[in-house]
Design an enzyme around this catalytic site. Sequence first.
Site, PDB file in Angstrom:
ATOM      1  N   ASP A  37       0.626  -1.516  -0.270  1.00 27.37           N
ATOM      2  CA  ASP A  37       0.009  -0.296  -0.413  1.00 27.37           C
ATOM      3  C   ASP A  37       0.530   1.303   0.109  1.00 27.37           C
ATOM      4  O   ASP A  37       1.947   1.162   0.297  1.00 27.37           O
ATOM      5  CB  ASP A  37      -1.325   0.119   0.966  1.00 27.37           C
ATOM      6  CG  ASP A  37      -1.581  -0.898   0.962  1.00 27.37           C
ATOM      7  OD1 ASP A  37      -2.166  -1.480   0.115  1.00 27.37           O
ATOM      8  OD2 ASP A  37      -2.424  -1.003   2.173  1.00 27.37           O
ATOM      9  N   LYS A  59      -3.559   2.768  -2.723  1.00 33.35           N
ATOM     10  CA  LYS A  59      -4.376   4.358  -3.089  1.00 33.35           C
ATOM     11  C   LYS A  59      -4.237   5.436  -2.205  1.00 33.35           C
ATOM     12  O   LYS A  59      -4.977   5.693  -1.615  1.00 33.35           O
ATOM     13  CB  LYS A  59      -6.164   3.388  -2.093  1.00 33.35           C
ATOM     14  CG  LYS A  59      -6.411   2.042  -2.199  1.00 33.35           C
ATOM     15  CD  LYS A  59      -7.530   1.635  -1.387  1.00 33.35           C
ATOM     16  CE  LYS A  59      -7.408  -0.456  -1.414  1.00 33.35           C
ATOM     17  NZ  LYS A  59      -7.222  -0.532  -1.101  1.00 33.35           N
ATOM     18  N   MET A 171      -8.367   7.879   9.369  1.00 32.91           N
ATOM     19  CA  MET A 171      -9.176   8.194   7.803  1.00 32.91           C
ATOM     20  C   MET A 171      -9.950   9.411   8.695  1.00 32.91           C
ATOM     21  O   MET A 171     -10.870   9.498   7.876  1.00 32.91           O
ATOM     22  CB  MET A 171      -9.943   7.322   7.058  1.00 32.91           C
ATOM     23  CG  MET A 171      -8.532   6.456   7.064  1.00 32.91           C
ATOM     24  SD  MET A 171      -9.569   4.975   6.451  1.00 32.91           S
ATOM     25  CE  MET A 171     -10.163   3.727   7.286  1.00 32.91           C
TER      26      MET A 171
HETATM   27  N1  SAH Z   1      -4.678  -0.831   9.102  1.00 34.26           N
HETATM   28  C1  SAH Z   1      -3.669   1.149   9.337  1.00 34.26           C
HETATM   29  C2  SAH Z   1      -4.401   1.558   9.191  1.00 34.26           C
HETATM   30  C3  SAH Z   1      -5.702   2.177   7.887  1.00 34.26           C
HETATM   31  S1  SAH Z   1      -6.766   3.352   7.378  1.00 34.26           S
HETATM   32  C4  SAH Z   1      -3.228   0.466  11.003  1.00 34.26           C
HETATM   33  O1  SAH Z   1      -3.730  -0.575  11.746  1.00 34.26           O
HETATM   34  O2  SAH Z   1      -3.082   1.596  11.436  1.00 34.26           O
HETATM   35  C5  SAH Z   1      -6.019   4.780   6.940  1.00 34.26           C
HETATM   36  C6  SAH Z   1      -5.213   5.499   8.349  1.00 34.26           C
HETATM   37  O3  SAH Z   1      -4.212   4.950   9.328  1.00 34.26           O
HETATM   38  C7  SAH Z   1      -4.760   7.151   7.990  1.00 34.26           C
HETATM   39  O4  SAH Z   1      -5.587   8.356   7.720  1.00 34.26           O
HETATM   40  C8  SAH Z   1      -4.343   7.577   9.365  1.00 34.26           C
HETATM   41  O5  SAH Z   1      -5.969   7.527  10.135  1.00 34.26           O
HETATM   42  C9  SAH Z   1      -3.999   6.866   9.967  1.00 34.26           C
HETATM   43  N2  SAH Z   1      -2.587   6.136  10.033  1.00 34.26           N
HETATM   44  C10 SAH Z   1      -1.680   5.093   9.365  1.00 34.26           C
HETATM   45  N3  SAH Z   1      -1.115   5.697   9.724  1.00 34.26           N
HETATM   46  C11 SAH Z   1       0.007   6.488  10.238  1.00 34.26           C
HETATM   47  C12 SAH Z   1       0.776   7.129  11.127  1.00 34.26           C
HETATM   48  N4  SAH Z   1       2.149   6.842   9.982  1.00 34.26           N
HETATM   49  N5  SAH Z   1       0.776   8.640  11.577  1.00 34.26           N
HETATM   50  C13 SAH Z   1      -0.282   8.143  12.164  1.00 34.26           C
HETATM   51  N6  SAH Z   1      -1.439   7.970  11.409  1.00 34.26           N
HETATM   52  C14 SAH Z   1      -1.736   7.107  10.907  1.00 34.26           C
END
Ligand code: SAH
Length: 248
Positions: A37, A59, A171
């Site tokens: 991703d 995406k 998100m």
């Molecule tokens: N599967 C992922 C989440 C996917 S949805 C997990 O478990 O972390 C994607 C969202 O995750 C982003 O819009 C943001 O809200 C959050 N996110 C992912 N990586 C991040 C990071 N390094 N710092 C802050 N928020 C993060």
Amino acid sequence: MTAPGWVALVGAGPGDAELLTVKAARLLAEADVVVHDALVSSDVLALASPDAELIDVGKRPGQSPAQGLINVLLLRLAREGKRVVRLKGGDPFVFGRGGEEALALALEGISCEIVPGITSAVAAPAAAGIPVTQRGVSAMFTVVTGHRQHGEKPVNWAALAQAGGTIVVLMGVAERGVIAEALMAGGMAPDTPVAAILRATTSEQSVTRCRLDALALTSVNSPATLVIGAVAALNVCEVAAGAAYAVG
Ligand code: SAH
């Protein structure tokens, strides 16, 4: 004879490559193909074998490959006998659509190994010194998406406002004003602390703090994790001299 293929659905953690699991690092090094991703950091991808094929199916706004095409790609690679790592940011089953991909493979008789990752839902607050639970402050945390597709059941923000505890929104940056309004309409105090942690655990990490009623007007970029609740006022790693926190 060549080694038999496999598919592993692997969590890449929140960004810092050192937050990867040992198992994820081993599978990355063994994989023929890494299907990843957009949020997966280049430091993590660097752990793949130099011979591995890296396929970015990230995406991004305006140019997202349909989920169905990703499922078809994984199926094809599995049938070719490849060793496939499907690498997702954070944990593959936390808003990562990992469940759908595993199911699509299972329906075709291909089982995949699930390798959990550290989700940003807890890693992002932690990186800002915010414990999602804290004795005497918050006894629970809810992880919720701020992004709903048309036709999906809306989030019951009023119920979350009533439930108390810490609310972690993934998100949620684009909809933060709407979310704040809905929580306040549900009874959450306008002065409830909020923290937005951008690109947590990477060299570009930044933390913004505000009150719930100021969230709409506070500038926050994506990808960020929003933490709403009393713990969002804390930074347990940098307690100002003399500040009194209840411990014990
Ligand atoms: N599967 C992922 C989440 C996917 S949805 C997990 O478990 O972390 C994607 C969202 O995750 C982003 O819009 C943001 O809200 C959050 N996110 C992912 N990586 C991040 C990071 N390094 N710092 C802050 N928020 C993060």
